[in-house]
Design an enzyme around this catalytic site. Structure first.
Site, PDB file in Angstrom:
ATOM      1  N   GLU A 110       0.838  -1.214   0.000  1.00 18.55           N
ATOM      2  CA  GLU A 110       0.000   0.000   0.000  1.00 18.55           C
ATOM      3  C   GLU A 110       0.863   1.252   0.000  1.00 18.55           C
ATOM      4  OE1 GLU A 110      -3.061  -0.192   2.997  1.00 18.55           O
ATOM      5  OE2 GLU A 110      -3.947  -1.977   2.073  1.00 18.55           O
ATOM      6  N   GLU A 157      -4.412  -9.043   0.592  1.00 22.60           N
ATOM      7  CA  GLU A 157      -5.081  -8.911   1.896  1.00 22.60           C
ATOM      8  C   GLU A 157      -6.574  -9.073   1.688  1.00 22.60           C
ATOM      9  OE1 GLU A 157      -4.033  -5.505   4.483  1.00 22.60           O
ATOM     10  OE2 GLU A 157      -1.967  -5.737   3.767  1.00 22.60           O
TER      11      GLU A 157
HETATM   12  C1  GAL Z   1      -4.048  -2.735   5.390  1.00 25.76           C
HETATM   13  C2  GAL Z   1      -2.564  -2.702   5.696  1.00 25.76           C
HETATM   14  C3  GAL Z   1      -2.197  -3.631   6.835  1.00 25.76           C
HETATM   15  C4  GAL Z   1      -3.149  -3.423   7.969  1.00 25.76           C
HETATM   16  C5  GAL Z   1      -4.548  -3.681   7.508  1.00 25.76           C
HETATM   17  C6  GAL Z   1      -5.588  -3.577   8.595  1.00 25.76           C
HETATM   18  O1  GAL Z   1      -4.448  -1.621   4.703  1.00 25.76           O
HETATM   19  O2  GAL Z   1      -1.836  -3.060   4.560  1.00 25.76           O
HETATM   20  O3  GAL Z   1      -0.883  -3.365   7.236  1.00 25.76           O
HETATM   21  O4  GAL Z   1      -3.008  -2.130   8.427  1.00 25.76           O
HETATM   22  O5  GAL Z   1      -4.856  -2.749   6.517  1.00 25.76           O
HETATM   23  O6  GAL Z   1      -6.858  -3.709   8.053  1.00 25.76           O
END
Ligand code: GAL
Length: 808
Positions: free
Chosen positions: A424, A501
């Site tokens: 990100e 993610e």
């Molecule tokens: C994402 C990020 C992670 C964590 C996660 C929590 O945007 O890449 O490191 O913060 O969100 O939802």
């Protein structure tokens, strides 16, 4: 005699047999023991003559933050875990046997952060990045044989906040002392790959970079390089000798190709490992010996079919993992990492994303051996910050070196299947993103042209995503936004996709809010602060709470399952981790995102994934069965390998339920009555599994269960002991919060305690812990002495629990 000297002598004598009178060419010795530590700054501590008598003695790896007190005002903030950071010093006094004609190096796997190292008062170098491995050469500043040397390390983690999660502070990974001849394999100087693999043969390409640190007259400049491949039993299965290698004064690279007949393939189900043994010879004399792991496998991403391992489609069933080990903090412990991987393996997980930095090298060794794919990630930010004091300050000066070192260190691990140049990254939204993506990808490909490169992205509109526009990423990886998955192939024609993610759903183990179908989006958008939530900082385990950018586990996984062009997904996150306690303010201090809590106890979502990711039958019933009479309680079952599940309350059927095509659980709405809830899963009318939950009476006793009771007396081994508060009949008391006092006798000590509750302010190092929802964890560590270790657990009004472990 100092321990290191004994170790070196032992090593020398142990291996002498095979080398006649010669000492081994390369001696690798742990350098973890016998350090002194001071929390604070002390400029003169770099000098050899400094008196450190009053300093604390300890063994590395060490994380001083985890020993500290929680405080909202700690500069790392709750996002960083709410523990102290600051500056610390480490010193080690040591003597060496004669090292004349040898080169001596110190290797650090990682120091958080901004370290500087001195030997006998001479600065050897500085390293700002807290996750990177590095080595320094000690040779020219060493004292003669038998005279004391002093190594001093200053660690500066004072500039805060510098992270969105808990980092730990100190020399939190292993340290080794390495001695070589002047002609030796260079640091991370081997690169092994398998450019052609079939059932009949695999080509093993080996590049060896040799370093020549001899002065012009004193050592050979022409050597032979022998490379052998050994199978798992140690039998040699291929060998090549290249003679007449002329060494220049700089590094010299030799390329060799070996053929492995009928290779055994490495896979997540059967992680077969070969070893490549490198021998550098000057005439008959061995100049160096070096071993590298080798796994023969092919990894292909396909735009339509997803990911293929050895030609077979394999869904990536991954989790993102931060590096902390719960109550042990960031201090590396191989058994603690192995336990995490065992728990994940049993869930059906086959891949780890090292969010968002290079991991400890031992994690990769474990993944090679246990069969996990690894997405090895470099950075959480480039030039644009996420926190004022983070790596963006060092990016310009250090990123090339850090990335190169990561790739060179990790490129021989068969588990590593994909590199990520960032998570990100803010430069996604402007043209610097395009330039930097090209630069970083070129660096990776120069050192490892065999693996694909990706970056975890959030922007799914090609016109707005300057990283994807660089056109050099082999795989486009996206975080969240699962509703848009169907659009991806149209937006990015011909590309390959991965979900880096998914979910980010909140759960607190053992806590349930009714009704279970009320979705809790906390916070609901980027502008609104969370005003709802539970007064006790809990999140329900019915999988119905997530932030606006995330989704419930079910919604997220369903979207991946329905998108065959997506190679698979990494759930955010495998385990809870310290820091990032969204959605709550202080005293929440660790994350709610884990499928497994910080203590290592599975939350209910664990069984959702297990039912989807493994082929073993699953039947998991939730919640507990202690409610108020008359209350309507939602009963869920995650199940697999069965057609239906029937639920009974006190022997009376409440009906049979089946999952529809898109369902991942079944639900009954039940008027509560105390007693026994029982579920039976059936296939073709035959019982597959039975699962029972009973109403618990008052807490009566403590039960202790060890994950392993035969331990090694090596000062590192751990037993993870689950403490459960039970009623007189042996049922878990689901809301028990008894304070459990622990005492240990024998050659072991309490390395940490936890209960998985995200807002607990109790110390991880105390010999006591309150149970949380009936459970707590005690981690017992061995010493160097063998014997019987006894753990006793007591709580007021409860029958105590005892347990013995054997260490030898
Ligand atoms: C994402 C990020 C992670 C964590 C996660 C929590 O945007 O890449 O490191 O913060 O969100 O939802």
């Amino acid at each position: 005699m100092p321990r290191l000297l004994i170790l070196l002598l032992l090593l020398l004598s142990a291996t002498n047999a095979s080398f006649g009178a010669q000492p081994p060419a390369r001696v690798i010795a742990s350098f973890n023991k016998g350090w002194k530590f001071y929390l604070g700054d002390e400029a003169s501590a770099k000098d050899a003559a400094f008196n450190d008598n009053a300093w604390r003695q300890l063994t590395l790896p060490h994380d001083w933050s985890i020993e500290g007190k929680f405080d909202e005002k700690n500069p790392a903030k709750p996002e960083g875990g709410g523990l102290p950071t600051g500056i610390g010093w480490y010193r080690k006094t040591f003597t060496l046997p004669g090292t004349a004609g040898r080169n001596v190096y110190i290797e650090f796997d990682g120091v958080y952060k901004r370290s500087e190292v001195w030997l006998n008062g001479h600065s050897l170098g500085q390293r700002p990045n807290g996750y990177i491995s590095f080595r320094y050469e000690l040779t020219r500043y060493l004292q003669p044989a038998g005279k004391a040397n002093v190594l001093a390390v200053r660690v500066d983690n004072s500039a805060q906040p510098d992270s969105r999660w808990y980092t730990g502070s100190g020399i939190y990974r292993n340290v080794r002392l390495v001695t070589t001849h002047p002609v030796a394999v260079d640091e991370w100087g081997i690169f092994v790959s398998t450019p052609a693999v079939s059932a009949q043969a695999a080509t093993v390409a080996v590049q060896t970079q040799l370093r020549n640190a001899t002065s012009a007259t004193s050592a050979p400049h022409t050597v032979s390089l022998q490379t052998a491949v050994l199978d798992q039993s140690g039998r040699e299965v291929a060998r090549q000798l290249t003679s007449g290698v002329k060494l220049s004064s700089a590094a010299t690279t030799v390329s060799q190709k070996l053929i492995l007949k009928n290779p055994q393939l490495w896979s997540v189900a059967k992680p077969y490992l070969y070893r490549v043994k490198t021998t550098v010879l000057a005439g008959q004399a061995i100049e160096d010996e070096y071993e590298t792991p080798l796994g023969v496998r092919t990894c292909v991403f396909d735009g339509q079919r997803g990911f293929l391992l050895n030609g077979q489609p394999l869904r990536i069933q991954g989790v993102c993992q931060h590096h902390d080990l719960g109550a042990l903090g960031a201090a590396v412990n191989v058994r603690a990492m192995e336990r995490q991987l065992e728990i994940l393996k049993a869930m059906g997980c086959n891949a780890i994303r090292t969010a968002h930095n290079p991991p400890a090298p031992q994690l990769l060794d474990l993944c090679d051996r246990m069969g996990f794919l690894v997405l090895d990630e470099a950075f959480d930010m480039w030039q644009k910050k996420k926190n004022g004091q983070d790596y963006h300050l060092d990016f310009k000066q250090w990123h090339r070196r850090d990335l190169e070192d990561q790739i060179r260190r990790d490129r021989n691990h068969p588990s590593v299947f994909l590199w990520s140049i960032g998570n990100e990254i803010r430069e996604q939204f402007d043209s610097t993103g395009t330039r930097l993506t090209r630069e970083l990808t070129t660096t990776v490909k120069r050192l490892d042209p065999t693996r694909p490169v990706t970056s975890a992205l959030t922007e799914q509109e090609p016109a707005k995503n300057f990283i994807s526009q660089a056109g050099v990423l082999d795989v486009l990886s996206f975080n969240y936004k699962h509703a848009d998955y169907p659009e991806l192939p149209k937006r990015f024609p011909g590309q390959k996709f991965l979900a880096t993610e998914i979910a980010a759903a909140y759960e607190t183990r053992g806590h349930y809010d009714l009704p279970s179908d009320s979705l809790r989006i906390w916070p609901k958008d980027g502008k609104t602060k969370l005003t709802s939530g539970n007064a006790d900082f809990t999140a329900s385990s019915y999988d119905h709470a997530a932030p606006y950018w995330g989704a419930t586990h079910e919604a997220a996984w369903r979207a991946v399952r329905n998108s065959p062009f997506i190679s698979g997904a990494f759930v955010w996150s495998g385990f809870d981790y310290m820091g990032e306690p969204l959605p709550y303010p202080w005293p929440a201090r660790s994350s709610y995102f884990g499928v497994i809590d910080l203590a290592g106890f599975p939350k209910d979502a664990y069984y959702l994934y297990q039912s989807e990711w493994t082929s073993k039958p699953v039947l998991h019933l939730l919640p507990h069965w202690n409610w108020k009479p008359g209350q309507t309680v939602d009963v869920w079952a995650y199940y697999s390998q069965a057609d239906e599940v029937e639920l009974f309350l006190n022997g009376k059927s409440l009906g049979t339920k089946k999952k529809g095509t898109d369902d991942l659980h079944v639900l009954w709405r039940v008027p509560y009555a105390p007693g026994t809830l029982q579920a039976i899963s059936r296939r073709a009318g035959k019982t597959v599994l039975t699962s029972t939950v009973k109403t618990a009476g008052p807490a009566a006793k403590i039960e202790l269960t060890a994950d392993r009771s035969q331990l090694q007396a090596d000062g590192k081994d751990l037993s993870f002991i689950t403490v459960r508060v039970l009623d007189a009949a042996g049922n878990l008391v689901p809301d028990a919060a008894n304070l459990v006092k622990l005492s240990v006798s024998g050659p072991g000590f309490i390395a940490g305690v936890d209960n998985g509750y995200q807002a607990s302010m109790e110390s991880f190092k105390a010999p006591e812990r309150k149970a949380y929802n009936g459970m707590a964890l005690a981690i017992i560590q061995t010493t160097d002495k063998g014997g019987t270790i006894t753990l006793k657990a007591m709580a007021e009004g409860l029958a105590p629990g005892t347990l013995t472990l054997t260490s030898n």
